[in-house]
Design an enzyme around this catalytic site. Structure first.
Site, PDB file in Angstrom:
ATOM      1  N   GLU A 371       0.843  -1.220   0.000  1.00  0.00           N
ATOM      2  CA  GLU A 371       0.000   0.000   0.000  1.00  0.00           C
ATOM      3  C   GLU A 371       0.869   1.258   0.000  1.00  0.00           C
ATOM      4  O   GLU A 371       0.504   2.268   0.597  1.00  0.00           O
ATOM      5  CB  GLU A 371      -0.912   0.028   1.230  1.00  0.00           C
ATOM      6  CG  GLU A 371      -1.863  -1.121   1.309  1.00  0.00           C
ATOM      7  CD  GLU A 371      -3.096  -0.924   0.460  1.00  0.00           C
ATOM      8  OE1 GLU A 371      -3.197   0.117  -0.188  1.00  0.00           O
ATOM      9  OE2 GLU A 371      -3.943  -1.837   0.458  1.00  0.00           O
ATOM     10  N   HIS A 374       7.126   2.864   3.061  1.00  0.00           N
ATOM     11  CA  HIS A 374       7.354   3.962   4.016  1.00  0.00           C
ATOM     12  C   HIS A 374       8.000   5.163   3.299  1.00  0.00           C
ATOM     13  O   HIS A 374       7.596   6.315   3.506  1.00  0.00           O
ATOM     14  CB  HIS A 374       8.275   3.436   5.129  1.00  0.00           C
ATOM     15  CG  HIS A 374       8.457   4.393   6.262  1.00  0.00           C
ATOM     16  ND1 HIS A 374       7.491   4.587   7.226  1.00  0.00           N
ATOM     17  CD2 HIS A 374       9.487   5.227   6.582  1.00  0.00           C
ATOM     18  CE1 HIS A 374       7.922   5.497   8.095  1.00  0.00           C
ATOM     19  NE2 HIS A 374       9.120   5.897   7.726  1.00  0.00           N
TER      20      HIS A 374
HETATM   21  P1  TGC Z   1       0.465  11.378  -9.728  1.00  0.00           P
HETATM   22  O1  TGC Z   1       0.840  12.169 -10.965  1.00  0.00           O
HETATM   23  O2  TGC Z   1       0.815  11.948  -8.404  1.00  0.00           O
HETATM   24  O3  TGC Z   1      -1.092  11.076  -9.758  1.00  0.00           O
HETATM   25  C1  TGC Z   1      -1.738  10.495 -10.897  1.00  0.00           C
HETATM   26  C2  TGC Z   1      -3.215  10.816 -10.788  1.00  0.00           C
HETATM   27  O4  TGC Z   1      -3.749  10.202  -9.613  1.00  0.00           O
HETATM   28  C3  TGC Z   1      -4.282  11.204  -8.727  1.00  0.00           C
HETATM   29  N1  TGC Z   1      -3.950  10.758  -7.367  1.00  0.00           N
HETATM   30  C4  TGC Z   1      -4.853  10.227  -6.558  1.00  0.00           C
HETATM   31  N2  TGC Z   1      -6.170  10.022  -6.701  1.00  0.00           N
HETATM   32  C5  TGC Z   1      -6.825   9.448  -5.683  1.00  0.00           C
HETATM   33  N3  TGC Z   1      -6.191   9.057  -4.563  1.00  0.00           N
HETATM   34  C6  TGC Z   1      -4.859   9.238  -4.384  1.00  0.00           C
HETATM   35  N4  TGC Z   1      -4.249   8.803  -3.269  1.00  0.00           N
HETATM   36  C7  TGC Z   1      -4.131   9.861  -5.408  1.00  0.00           C
HETATM   37  N5  TGC Z   1      -2.824  10.189  -5.574  1.00  0.00           N
HETATM   38  C8  TGC Z   1      -2.744  10.736  -6.793  1.00  0.00           C
HETATM   39  C9  TGC Z   1      -3.589  12.484  -9.124  1.00  0.00           C
HETATM   40  O5  TGC Z   1      -4.353  13.606  -8.776  1.00  0.00           O
HETATM   41  C10 TGC Z   1      -3.493  12.294 -10.623  1.00  0.00           C
HETATM   42  O6  TGC Z   1      -4.774  12.526 -11.193  1.00  0.00           O
HETATM   43  P2  TGC Z   1      -4.897  13.195 -12.654  1.00  0.00           P
HETATM   44  O7  TGC Z   1      -6.376  13.309 -12.871  1.00  0.00           O
HETATM   45  O8  TGC Z   1      -4.175  14.524 -12.549  1.00  0.00           O
HETATM   46  O9  TGC Z   1      -4.226  12.239 -13.596  1.00  0.00           O
HETATM   47  O10 TGC Z   1       1.070   9.925  -9.926  1.00  0.00           O
HETATM   48  P3  TGC Z   1       2.546   9.397  -9.886  1.00  0.00           P
HETATM   49  O11 TGC Z   1       2.691   8.442 -11.020  1.00  0.00           O
HETATM   50  O12 TGC Z   1       3.543  10.519  -9.754  1.00  0.00           O
HETATM   51  O13 TGC Z   1       2.572   8.507  -8.556  1.00  0.00           O
HETATM   52  C11 TGC Z   1       2.438   9.034  -7.305  1.00  0.00           C
HETATM   53  C12 TGC Z   1       2.734   7.933  -6.250  1.00  0.00           C
HETATM   54  C13 TGC Z   1       4.180   7.485  -6.275  1.00  0.00           C
HETATM   55  C14 TGC Z   1       2.429   8.572  -4.913  1.00  0.00           C
HETATM   56  C15 TGC Z   1       1.803   6.721  -6.483  1.00  0.00           C
HETATM   57  O14 TGC Z   1       2.108   6.078  -7.661  1.00  0.00           O
HETATM   58  C16 TGC Z   1       1.842   5.724  -5.344  1.00  0.00           C
HETATM   59  O15 TGC Z   1       1.103   5.892  -4.367  1.00  0.00           O
HETATM   60  N6  TGC Z   1       2.688   4.665  -5.438  1.00  0.00           N
HETATM   61  C17 TGC Z   1       2.681   3.570  -4.468  1.00  0.00           C
HETATM   62  C18 TGC Z   1       2.038   2.357  -5.102  1.00  0.00           C
HETATM   63  C19 TGC Z   1       1.212   1.581  -4.130  1.00  0.00           C
HETATM   64  O16 TGC Z   1       0.841   2.054  -3.070  1.00  0.00           O
HETATM   65  N7  TGC Z   1       0.848   0.398  -4.509  1.00  0.00           N
HETATM   66  C20 TGC Z   1      -0.020  -0.407  -3.724  1.00  0.00           C
HETATM   67  C21 TGC Z   1      -0.476  -1.625  -4.478  1.00  0.00           C
HETATM   68  S1  TGC Z   1      -1.870  -2.418  -3.752  1.00  0.00           S
HETATM   69  C22 TGC Z   1      -1.300  -3.121  -2.363  1.00  0.00           C
HETATM   70  O17 TGC Z   1      -0.203  -2.975  -1.961  1.00  0.00           O
HETATM   71  C23 TGC Z   1      -2.270  -3.952  -1.643  1.00  0.00           C
HETATM   72  S2  TGC Z   1      -1.669  -4.699  -0.235  1.00  0.00           S
HETATM   73  C24 TGC Z   1      -3.148  -5.184   0.348  1.00  0.00           C
HETATM   74  C25 TGC Z   1      -3.139  -5.929   1.596  1.00  0.00           C
HETATM   75  O18 TGC Z   1      -2.769  -7.119   1.601  1.00  0.00           O
HETATM   76  O19 TGC Z   1      -3.624  -5.348   2.624  1.00  0.00           O
HETATM   77  P1  FAD Z   2      10.000  -1.070  -5.338  1.00  0.00           P
HETATM   78  O1  FAD Z   2       9.015  -0.118  -5.900  1.00  0.00           O
HETATM   79  O2  FAD Z   2      10.937  -1.746  -6.266  1.00  0.00           O
HETATM   80  O3  FAD Z   2      10.826  -0.328  -4.194  1.00  0.00           O
HETATM   81  C1  FAD Z   2      12.041  -0.834  -3.665  1.00  0.00           C
HETATM   82  C2  FAD Z   2      12.639   0.229  -2.740  1.00  0.00           C
HETATM   83  O4  FAD Z   2      12.886   1.433  -3.480  1.00  0.00           O
HETATM   84  C3  FAD Z   2      11.689   0.609  -1.605  1.00  0.00           C
HETATM   85  O5  FAD Z   2      12.416   0.828  -0.424  1.00  0.00           O
HETATM   86  C4  FAD Z   2      11.088   1.926  -2.085  1.00  0.00           C
HETATM   87  O6  FAD Z   2      10.700   2.762  -1.007  1.00  0.00           O
HETATM   88  C5  FAD Z   2      12.271   2.526  -2.842  1.00  0.00           C
HETATM   89  N1  FAD Z   2      11.822   3.498  -3.856  1.00  0.00           N
HETATM   90  C6  FAD Z   2      11.060   3.259  -4.943  1.00  0.00           C
HETATM   91  N2  FAD Z   2      10.822   4.399  -5.613  1.00  0.00           N
HETATM   92  C7  FAD Z   2      11.450   5.379  -4.918  1.00  0.00           C
HETATM   93  C8  FAD Z   2      11.567   6.785  -5.085  1.00  0.00           C
HETATM   94  N3  FAD Z   2      10.966   7.422  -6.090  1.00  0.00           N
HETATM   95  N4  FAD Z   2      12.282   7.472  -4.182  1.00  0.00           N
HETATM   96  C9  FAD Z   2      12.880   6.840  -3.124  1.00  0.00           C
HETATM   97  N5  FAD Z   2      12.811   5.517  -2.908  1.00  0.00           N
HETATM   98  C10 FAD Z   2      12.093   4.802  -3.784  1.00  0.00           C
HETATM   99  N6  FAD Z   2       0.149  -5.162  -4.689  1.00  0.00           N
HETATM  100  C11 FAD Z   2      -1.083  -5.226  -5.291  1.00  0.00           C
HETATM  101  O7  FAD Z   2      -1.307  -4.621  -6.331  1.00  0.00           O
HETATM  102  N7  FAD Z   2      -2.080  -5.962  -4.724  1.00  0.00           N
HETATM  103  C12 FAD Z   2      -1.917  -6.652  -3.571  1.00  0.00           C
HETATM  104  O8  FAD Z   2      -2.861  -7.292  -3.085  1.00  0.00           O
HETATM  105  C13 FAD Z   2      -0.648  -6.631  -2.939  1.00  0.00           C
HETATM  106  N8  FAD Z   2      -0.402  -7.381  -1.824  1.00  0.00           N
HETATM  107  C14 FAD Z   2       0.866  -7.472  -1.327  1.00  0.00           C
HETATM  108  C15 FAD Z   2       1.157  -8.384  -0.308  1.00  0.00           C
HETATM  109  C16 FAD Z   2       2.457  -8.513   0.165  1.00  0.00           C
HETATM  110  C17 FAD Z   2       2.756  -9.533   1.215  1.00  0.00           C
HETATM  111  C18 FAD Z   2       3.480  -7.681  -0.336  1.00  0.00           C
HETATM  112  C19 FAD Z   2       4.880  -7.769   0.188  1.00  0.00           C
HETATM  113  C20 FAD Z   2       3.205  -6.783  -1.335  1.00  0.00           C
HETATM  114  C21 FAD Z   2       1.911  -6.667  -1.865  1.00  0.00           C
HETATM  115  N9  FAD Z   2       1.623  -5.823  -2.942  1.00  0.00           N
HETATM  116  C22 FAD Z   2       0.381  -5.848  -3.543  1.00  0.00           C
HETATM  117  C23 FAD Z   2       2.693  -5.089  -3.604  1.00  0.00           C
HETATM  118  C24 FAD Z   2       3.150  -3.837  -2.855  1.00  0.00           C
HETATM  119  O9  FAD Z   2       2.210  -2.808  -3.006  1.00  0.00           O
HETATM  120  C25 FAD Z   2       4.521  -3.443  -3.406  1.00  0.00           C
HETATM  121  O10 FAD Z   2       5.441  -4.406  -2.918  1.00  0.00           O
HETATM  122  C26 FAD Z   2       4.929  -2.052  -2.999  1.00  0.00           C
HETATM  123  O11 FAD Z   2       4.097  -1.075  -3.600  1.00  0.00           O
HETATM  124  C27 FAD Z   2       6.397  -1.754  -3.358  1.00  0.00           C
HETATM  125  O12 FAD Z   2       6.702  -2.151  -4.657  1.00  0.00           O
HETATM  126  P2  FAD Z   2       8.007  -3.066  -4.924  1.00  0.00           P
HETATM  127  O13 FAD Z   2       7.943  -4.240  -4.004  1.00  0.00           O
HETATM  128  O14 FAD Z   2       8.061  -3.329  -6.383  1.00  0.00           O
HETATM  129  O15 FAD Z   2       9.233  -2.193  -4.468  1.00  0.00           O
END
Ligand code: TGC
Ligand code: FAD
Length: 392
Positions: A371, A374
């Site tokens: 999600e 950090h």
């Molecule tokens: P950026 O240019 O900042 O934004 C693109 C568009 O998105 C809008 N936006 C949001 N909208 C709603 N909620 C938010 N939190 C939003 N943040 C940004 C933004 O306004 C923009 O809209 P538009 O209309 O102008 O296009 O995008 P960026 O590519 O620079 O990325 C920003 C960044 C790095 C913060 C974002 O990519 C990010 O949060 N990365 C982290 C990825 C992540 O959290 N992945 C999670 C995968 S799912 C998961 O981990 C499930 S675990 C589940 C479990 O087991 O509990």
């Molecule tokens: P990377 O993006 O490769 O990052 C590696 C390191 O680089 C990290 O320390 C990060 O902080 C750092 N880094 C990356 N970019 C930058 C930057 N711009 N500046 C400084 N540091 C940076 N995803 C889903 O879609 N659905 C799920 O249900 C889901 N479940 C998960 C369950 C588990 C158990 C785990 C471990 C992960 C899950 N994820 C899921 C994926 C999770 O969201 C990603 O692991 C997470 O977003 C980080 O991506 P990555 O592992 O590719 O790390």
């Protein structure tokens, strides 16, 4: 594992801020975790198995889509109730909370917000009852923190779309009946598609050998020319903001969930410190151990206040993504630090499965990464306060 003697810390009488309904929902979840999760979770984690037998119970305590309206078979509760349910479940185990978070915030939420009325009627009641389980595919092998670079695509192929690509690290994938999958169309615009198990070319291989979140099933989603019916595209929102909007809801739940893990570690360590004697006295009488415990309850209390205030703002509809991000980052870091200190208070016993602390500690290594890592959350706050995104 020891009998569950959990007593929730409430140093600042935060119960006074909760309604009777909040406390009723929270207490029901707490009792259920004591009865159904605590007795089985250590063995499930040791075996690296998701305990499927708890799915019905999760549905019964309202853990699946609690804030979605009753007309779709959900509980229609507010955001603080949602947070409290996540807190109690993660008090039991972060992996179980993951299953509930994914189902609620990452599968039901997008269908409710971005789906058609037909999709809502078809999927939400079954997801609420646990008859159907879902997963959420955003992360890819080469695109984790940077989901906008995703290479999973779909193209128009007459009466259906053809979906190709792969997702990685997907919670619930190995057993999910449906997957909400984020992919780019031919113009490069991101949309969510509902992919059903059994569609030809769709497989969900399990990820093995995790040291963290062992009671949660994690896997890949592989799409090889999967024919997705056109009615399975969620039309109401597109672009990266669509999946990021779901993450707001899930990150909010994690901000509460992490408090549960921290409370369990603190409560366990406090009890142990009062019972365990060394040098002829309880170890709780030593100043160094008291410092640890005093700092823990202080940090838990601060995190509780942050989560509660965020819940009030979520109820009002005023919480920003950056405010949610801060709470997720702060509260997970708080919990991971407390787990580490609490484990030390238990000495050698802290590394065993007799107590929950080591399992929480290992689980939280995933929670601090998924999600949004950090570091990414630090950058979100940095961008918000300076106006200068430093992601690239
Ligand atoms: P950026 O240019 O900042 O934004 C693109 C568009 O998105 C809008 N936006 C949001 N909208 C709603 N909620 C938010 N939190 C939003 N943040 C940004 C933004 O306004 C923009 O809209 P538009 O209309 O102008 O296009 O995008 P960026 O590519 O620079 O990325 C920003 C960044 C790095 C913060 C974002 O990519 C990010 O949060 N990365 C982290 C990825 C992540 O959290 N992945 C999670 C995968 S799912 C998961 O981990 C499930 S675990 C589940 C479990 O087991 O509990
Ligand atoms: P990377 O993006 O490769 O990052 C590696 C390191 O680089 C990290 O320390 C990060 O902080 C750092 N880094 C990356 N970019 C930058 C930057 N711009 N500046 C400084 N540091 C940076 N995803 C889903 O879609 N659905 C799920 O249900 C889901 N479940 C998960 C369950 C588990 C158990 C785990 C471990 C992960 C899950 N994820 C899921 C994926 C999770 O969201 C990603 O692991 C997470 O977003 C980080 O991506 P990555 O592992 O590719 O790390």
């Amino acid at each position: 594992m020891k009998a569950d003697q959990f007593q929730a810390p409430d140093y600042y009488n935060l119960d006074d801020l909760l309604s009777d309904e909040h406390k009723m929902v929270r207490d029901a979840a707490r009792e259920w975790v004591k009865r159904e999760v605590s007795p089985i979770i250590e063995e499930a984690a040791q075996k690296a198995e998701f305990p499927k037998q708890i799915i019905n119970g999760l549905a019964e305590i309202g853990a699946f889509g609690p804030y979605i309206p009753e007309e779709y078979g959900c509980a229609g509760l507010d955001q603080i109730s949602y947070g409290l349910i996540m807190q109690e479940i993660e008090r039991g185990d972060s992996g179980v909370r993951s299953t509930a978070s994914v189902q609620s915030s990452l599968v039901m939420y997008p269908i409710f917000k971005y789906g058609t009325e037909e999709q809502k009627k078809k999927y939400l009641p079954k997801l609420a009852s646990g008859e159907m389980m879902g997963c959420f595919g955003l992360t890819e092998p080469d695109h984790g923190s940077n989901p906008s670079g995703m290479t999973t695509t779909f193209k128009d192929n007459g009466d259906h779309y053809l979906l190709n690509g792969a997702k990685m690290w997907i919670s619930n994938a190995p057993f999910a009946d449906i997957a909400v999958v984020w992919a780019k169309n031919e113009e490069g615009r991101i949309y969510g598609l509902i992919v059903e198990r059994g569609m030809e070319g769709f497989t969900t291989p399990e990820t093995h050998n995790k040291w963290s979140l062992r009671a949660s099933a994690t896997g890949e989603l592989v799409f090889n020319n999967v024919k997705v019916p056109k009615e399975n595209l969620m039309p109401e929102k597109s672009g990266l903001g669509a999946p990021l909007g779901c993450l707001d809801s899930a990150r909010y739940g994690i901000a509460w969930g992490a408090i549960g893990a921290a409370m369990d570690c603190y409560d366990t360590a406090l009890r142990y410190a009062k019972e365990r004697e060394q040098f002829g006295k309880p170890i709780a009488s030593f100043q160094l151990q008291q410092k640890k415990l005093a700092e823990m309850i202080t940090e838990i209390t601060k995190a509780q206040l942050l989560a509660w205030r965020l819940g009030v703002m979520r109820n009002e509809g005023t919480a920003t993504s950056a405010q949610i991000s801060m709470a997720k980052r702060n509260n997970v870091e708080m919990a991971i630090n407390i787990a580490r200190e609490a484990r030390q208070i238990l000495g050698g016993m802290g590394i065993t499965g007799e107590y929950s602390i080591m399992r929480h500690s290992m689980n939280l290594e995933s929670v601090i990464t998924y999600e949004g890592t950090h570091d990414i959350h630090l950058l979100i706050t940095g961008a918000d306060i300076t106006g200068i995104p430093a992601f690239q």
